[in-house]
Design an enzyme around this catalytic site. Structure first.
Site, PDB file in Angstrom:
ATOM      1  N   ASP A  48       0.868  -1.184   0.000  1.00 52.46           N
ATOM      2  CA  ASP A  48       0.000   0.000   0.000  1.00 52.46           C
ATOM      3  C   ASP A  48       0.900   1.226   0.000  1.00 52.46           C
ATOM      4  O   ASP A  48       2.082   1.147   0.319  1.00 52.46           O
ATOM      5  CB  ASP A  48      -0.895  -0.008   1.256  1.00 52.46           C
ATOM      6  CG  ASP A  48      -1.767   1.247   1.330  1.00 52.46           C
ATOM      7  OD1 ASP A  48      -2.409   1.580   0.322  1.00 52.46           O
ATOM      8  OD2 ASP A  48      -1.784   1.904   2.384  1.00 52.46           O
ATOM      9  N   SER A  49       0.301   2.377  -0.315  1.00 52.65           N
ATOM     10  CA  SER A  49       1.062   3.624  -0.269  1.00 52.65           C
ATOM     11  C   SER A  49       1.506   3.960   1.159  1.00 52.65           C
ATOM     12  O   SER A  49       2.468   4.683   1.343  1.00 52.65           O
ATOM     13  CB  SER A  49       0.187   4.754  -0.803  1.00 52.65           C
ATOM     14  OG  SER A  49      -1.036   4.785  -0.084  1.00 52.65           O
TER      15      SER A  49
ATOM     16  N   TYR B 289      -0.408   8.456  -2.497  1.00 48.80           N
ATOM     17  CA  TYR B 289      -0.394   8.208  -3.942  1.00 48.80           C
ATOM     18  C   TYR B 289      -1.608   8.883  -4.610  1.00 48.80           C
ATOM     19  O   TYR B 289      -1.578   9.179  -5.792  1.00 48.80           O
ATOM     20  CB  TYR B 289      -0.502   6.706  -4.244  1.00 48.80           C
ATOM     21  CG  TYR B 289       0.728   5.855  -4.002  1.00 48.80           C
ATOM     22  CD1 TYR B 289       1.876   6.339  -3.382  1.00 48.80           C
ATOM     23  CD2 TYR B 289       0.729   4.521  -4.415  1.00 48.80           C
ATOM     24  CE1 TYR B 289       2.975   5.516  -3.168  1.00 48.80           C
ATOM     25  CE2 TYR B 289       1.827   3.697  -4.211  1.00 48.80           C
ATOM     26  CZ  TYR B 289       2.950   4.196  -3.581  1.00 48.80           C
ATOM     27  OH  TYR B 289       4.030   3.373  -3.382  1.00 48.80           O
ATOM     28  N   GLY B 290      -2.636   9.101  -3.797  1.00 48.03           N
ATOM     29  CA  GLY B 290      -3.937   9.523  -4.344  1.00 48.03           C
ATOM     30  C   GLY B 290      -3.952  10.883  -5.011  1.00 48.03           C
ATOM     31  O   GLY B 290      -4.880  11.200  -5.746  1.00 48.03           O
TER      32      GLY B 290
ATOM     33  N   CYS C 132      -3.727  -0.909  -1.987  1.00 49.70           N
ATOM     34  CA  CYS C 132      -4.000   0.500  -2.250  1.00 49.70           C
ATOM     35  C   CYS C 132      -4.954   0.614  -3.445  1.00 49.70           C
ATOM     36  O   CYS C 132      -4.652   0.144  -4.542  1.00 49.70           O
ATOM     37  CB  CYS C 132      -2.675   1.196  -2.568  1.00 49.70           C
ATOM     38  SG  CYS C 132      -2.833   2.929  -2.952  1.00 49.70           S
ATOM     39  N   ASN C 133      -6.094   1.265  -3.217  1.00 48.93           N
ATOM     40  CA  ASN C 133      -7.060   1.428  -4.308  1.00 48.93           C
ATOM     41  C   ASN C 133      -6.493   2.299  -5.426  1.00 48.93           C
ATOM     42  O   ASN C 133      -6.739   2.052  -6.595  1.00 48.93           O
ATOM     43  CB  ASN C 133      -8.345   2.066  -3.789  1.00 48.93           C
ATOM     44  CG  ASN C 133      -9.231   1.076  -3.086  1.00 48.93           C
ATOM     45  OD1 ASN C 133     -10.262   0.662  -3.604  1.00 48.93           O
ATOM     46  ND2 ASN C 133      -8.844   0.667  -1.892  1.00 48.93           N
ATOM     47  N   THR C 134      -5.734   3.324  -5.045  1.00 48.05           N
ATOM     48  CA  THR C 134      -5.157   4.213  -6.060  1.00 48.05           C
ATOM     49  C   THR C 134      -4.193   3.436  -6.959  1.00 48.05           C
ATOM     50  O   THR C 134      -4.240   3.545  -8.182  1.00 48.05           O
ATOM     51  CB  THR C 134      -4.404   5.371  -5.364  1.00 48.05           C
ATOM     52  OG1 THR C 134      -5.324   6.072  -4.531  1.00 48.05           O
ATOM     53  CG2 THR C 134      -3.788   6.312  -6.365  1.00 48.05           C
TER      54      THR C 134
ATOM     55  N   GLU D 176      -6.168   9.558   9.286  1.00 47.36           N
ATOM     56  CA  GLU D 176      -4.806   9.454   9.835  1.00 47.36           C
ATOM     57  C   GLU D 176      -4.697  10.256  11.130  1.00 47.36           C
ATOM     58  O   GLU D 176      -3.919   9.921  12.021  1.00 47.36           O
ATOM     59  CB  GLU D 176      -3.781   9.908   8.796  1.00 47.36           C
ATOM     60  CG  GLU D 176      -3.862   9.014   7.578  1.00 47.36           C
ATOM     61  CD  GLU D 176      -2.539   8.688   6.944  1.00 47.36           C
ATOM     62  OE1 GLU D 176      -1.593   9.452   7.107  1.00 47.36           O
ATOM     63  OE2 GLU D 176      -2.479   7.636   6.269  1.00 47.36           O
TER      64      GLU D 176
ATOM     65  N   CYS E  16     -11.222   3.061  -0.958  1.00 50.52           N
ATOM     66  CA  CYS E  16      -9.955   3.572  -0.431  1.00 50.52           C
ATOM     67  C   CYS E  16      -9.661   2.815   0.859  1.00 50.52           C
ATOM     68  O   CYS E  16     -10.580   2.524   1.635  1.00 50.52           O
ATOM     69  CB  CYS E  16     -10.074   5.071  -0.153  1.00 50.52           C
ATOM     70  SG  CYS E  16      -8.618   5.782   0.645  1.00 50.52           S
ATOM     71  N   THR E  17      -8.380   2.524   1.061  1.00 51.05           N
ATOM     72  CA  THR E  17      -7.973   1.767   2.245  1.00 51.05           C
ATOM     73  C   THR E  17      -8.445   2.393   3.558  1.00 51.05           C
ATOM     74  O   THR E  17      -8.659   1.696   4.535  1.00 51.05           O
ATOM     75  CB  THR E  17      -6.434   1.712   2.311  1.00 51.05           C
ATOM     76  OG1 THR E  17      -5.931   3.038   2.097  1.00 51.05           O
ATOM     77  CG2 THR E  17      -5.881   0.753   1.295  1.00 51.05           C
ATOM     78  N   HIS E  18      -8.571   3.729   3.570  1.00 56.47           N
ATOM     79  CA  HIS E  18      -8.866   4.417   4.834  1.00 56.47           C
ATOM     80  C   HIS E  18     -10.355   4.430   5.198  1.00 56.47           C
ATOM     81  O   HIS E  18     -10.710   4.660   6.337  1.00 56.47           O
ATOM     82  CB  HIS E  18      -8.377   5.867   4.770  1.00 56.47           C
ATOM     83  CG  HIS E  18      -6.894   6.014   4.818  1.00 56.47           C
ATOM     84  ND1 HIS E  18      -6.049   5.375   3.930  1.00 56.47           N
ATOM     85  CD2 HIS E  18      -6.091   6.732   5.649  1.00 56.47           C
ATOM     86  CE1 HIS E  18      -4.802   5.700   4.216  1.00 56.47           C
ATOM     87  NE2 HIS E  18      -4.790   6.517   5.255  1.00 56.47           N
TER      88      HIS E  18
END
Ligand code: DGL
Length: 282
Positions: A13-14, A45-46, A76-78, A155, A191-193
């Site tokens: 992932d980023s 990365y997004g 990472c989705n991006t 975050e 998105c991961t978040h």
């Protein structure tokens, strides 16, 4: 390259967000060992161009290959939305991204045929979710909104029930989605978040839409897809019978490109302490 069920699964992932995927994998695949790489020195990365995301993703995948993994999951989705075609072409192992499993779960969930997608700027700009959804169901209507403020909010840890900021920001983004698609009944958290914002998003969606909206967590969908793919390839590891070997330290090795704040923030995504971290340069 000879692949074997006892080799670990590589996940990158980023940053630390991909630990939501690791968390789902630890549940879904209790016998597997995981190697995680978070490119924390270069996150996010997004907001970057496709060329840069492809370059970074290649670096990350090569690192995992050098550790002898049997499969690479692009958490990472991006990176999935941007670099997956290149990785699929170049890598000698099976590669799985976040977009296809998320799209699969969304198409299975929708009744109205209108699906919403939220993600980073790069993910939404890529159109990858819209394409994957349309490939599965050509008559699907897709509404997509980039939500760049969600990553820093998560975050920062501002997503609890007592945090009005997350609520306000979610109302702004989902309000836009509601204007585009009042009949939407399924929302992909692309998105991961975003799984950490699930409660906020569910609450805001319940206020905006008069009917239930199903939230699709692409981390969980990805873990299920990884299991199916490993089974199909005969690469699923036999169930670990000795519970003593099921401790996190025996199952997860965590690499990052920068250590700052990772232990604190990472624990939020993993739902427990990360244990040891190893720093590498890609
Ligand atoms: N991991 C990214 C994603 O899932 C979010 C963070 C970033 O922008 O790098 O799209």
């Amino acid at each position: 390259m000879k692949l074997h069920p006892d080799l670990p699964i590589g996940v990158f992932d980023s940053g630390v967000g991909g630990l939501t995927v690791v968390r789902a994998l630890l549940e879904e695949l209790p016998a597997e060992q995981l190697i995680y790489l978070g490119d924390t020195a270069r996150v996010p990365y997004g907001t970057r161009s496709p060329q840069t995301v492809i370059r970074y993703s290649r670096n990350a995948a090569r690192f995992l290959l050098s550790r002898g993994v049997k499969m690479i999951l692009v958490a990472c989705n991006t990176a999935s939305a941007t670099a997956l075609p290149v990785l699929l072409q170049e890598l000698p192992t099976p590669v799985l991204g976040a977009v296809e499993p998320g799209a699969h779960a969304a198409v299975a969930a929708t009744r109205s045929g209108t699906i919403g997608v939220i993600g980073t700027l790069a993910t939404i700009r890529s159109g990858a979710y819209a394409a994957a959804l349309a490939a599965r169901r050509p008559d699907v209507k897709v509404a997509a909104v980039a939500c760049p403020l969600f990553v820093p909010l998560v975050e920062e840890g501002w997503f609890g029930d007592e945090e009005p900021v997350a609520d306000l920001v979610a109302r702004r983004y989902l309000g836009e989605l509601h204007r585009q698609a009042p009949d939407l009944d399924t929302l992909v958290l692309g998105c991961t978040h975003y799984p950490l914002l699930r409660r906020v998003l569910a609450r805001v969606a319940a206020d905006l839409w008069p009917h239930p909206v199903c939230l699709v967590d692409s981390a969980e969908a990805m873990a299920r897809a990884a299991r199916a793919e490993l089974e199909r390839l005969g690469l699923l590891r036999a169930v670990q019978k000795d519970p003593g070997r099921r401790r996190l330290v025996d199952r997860l090795r965590c690499f990052v490109t920068d250590e700052a704040r990772v232990l604190d923030i990472g624990a939020r995504f993993l739902g427990r302490d990360l244990g040891a971290l190893e720093t590498v340069d890609l």
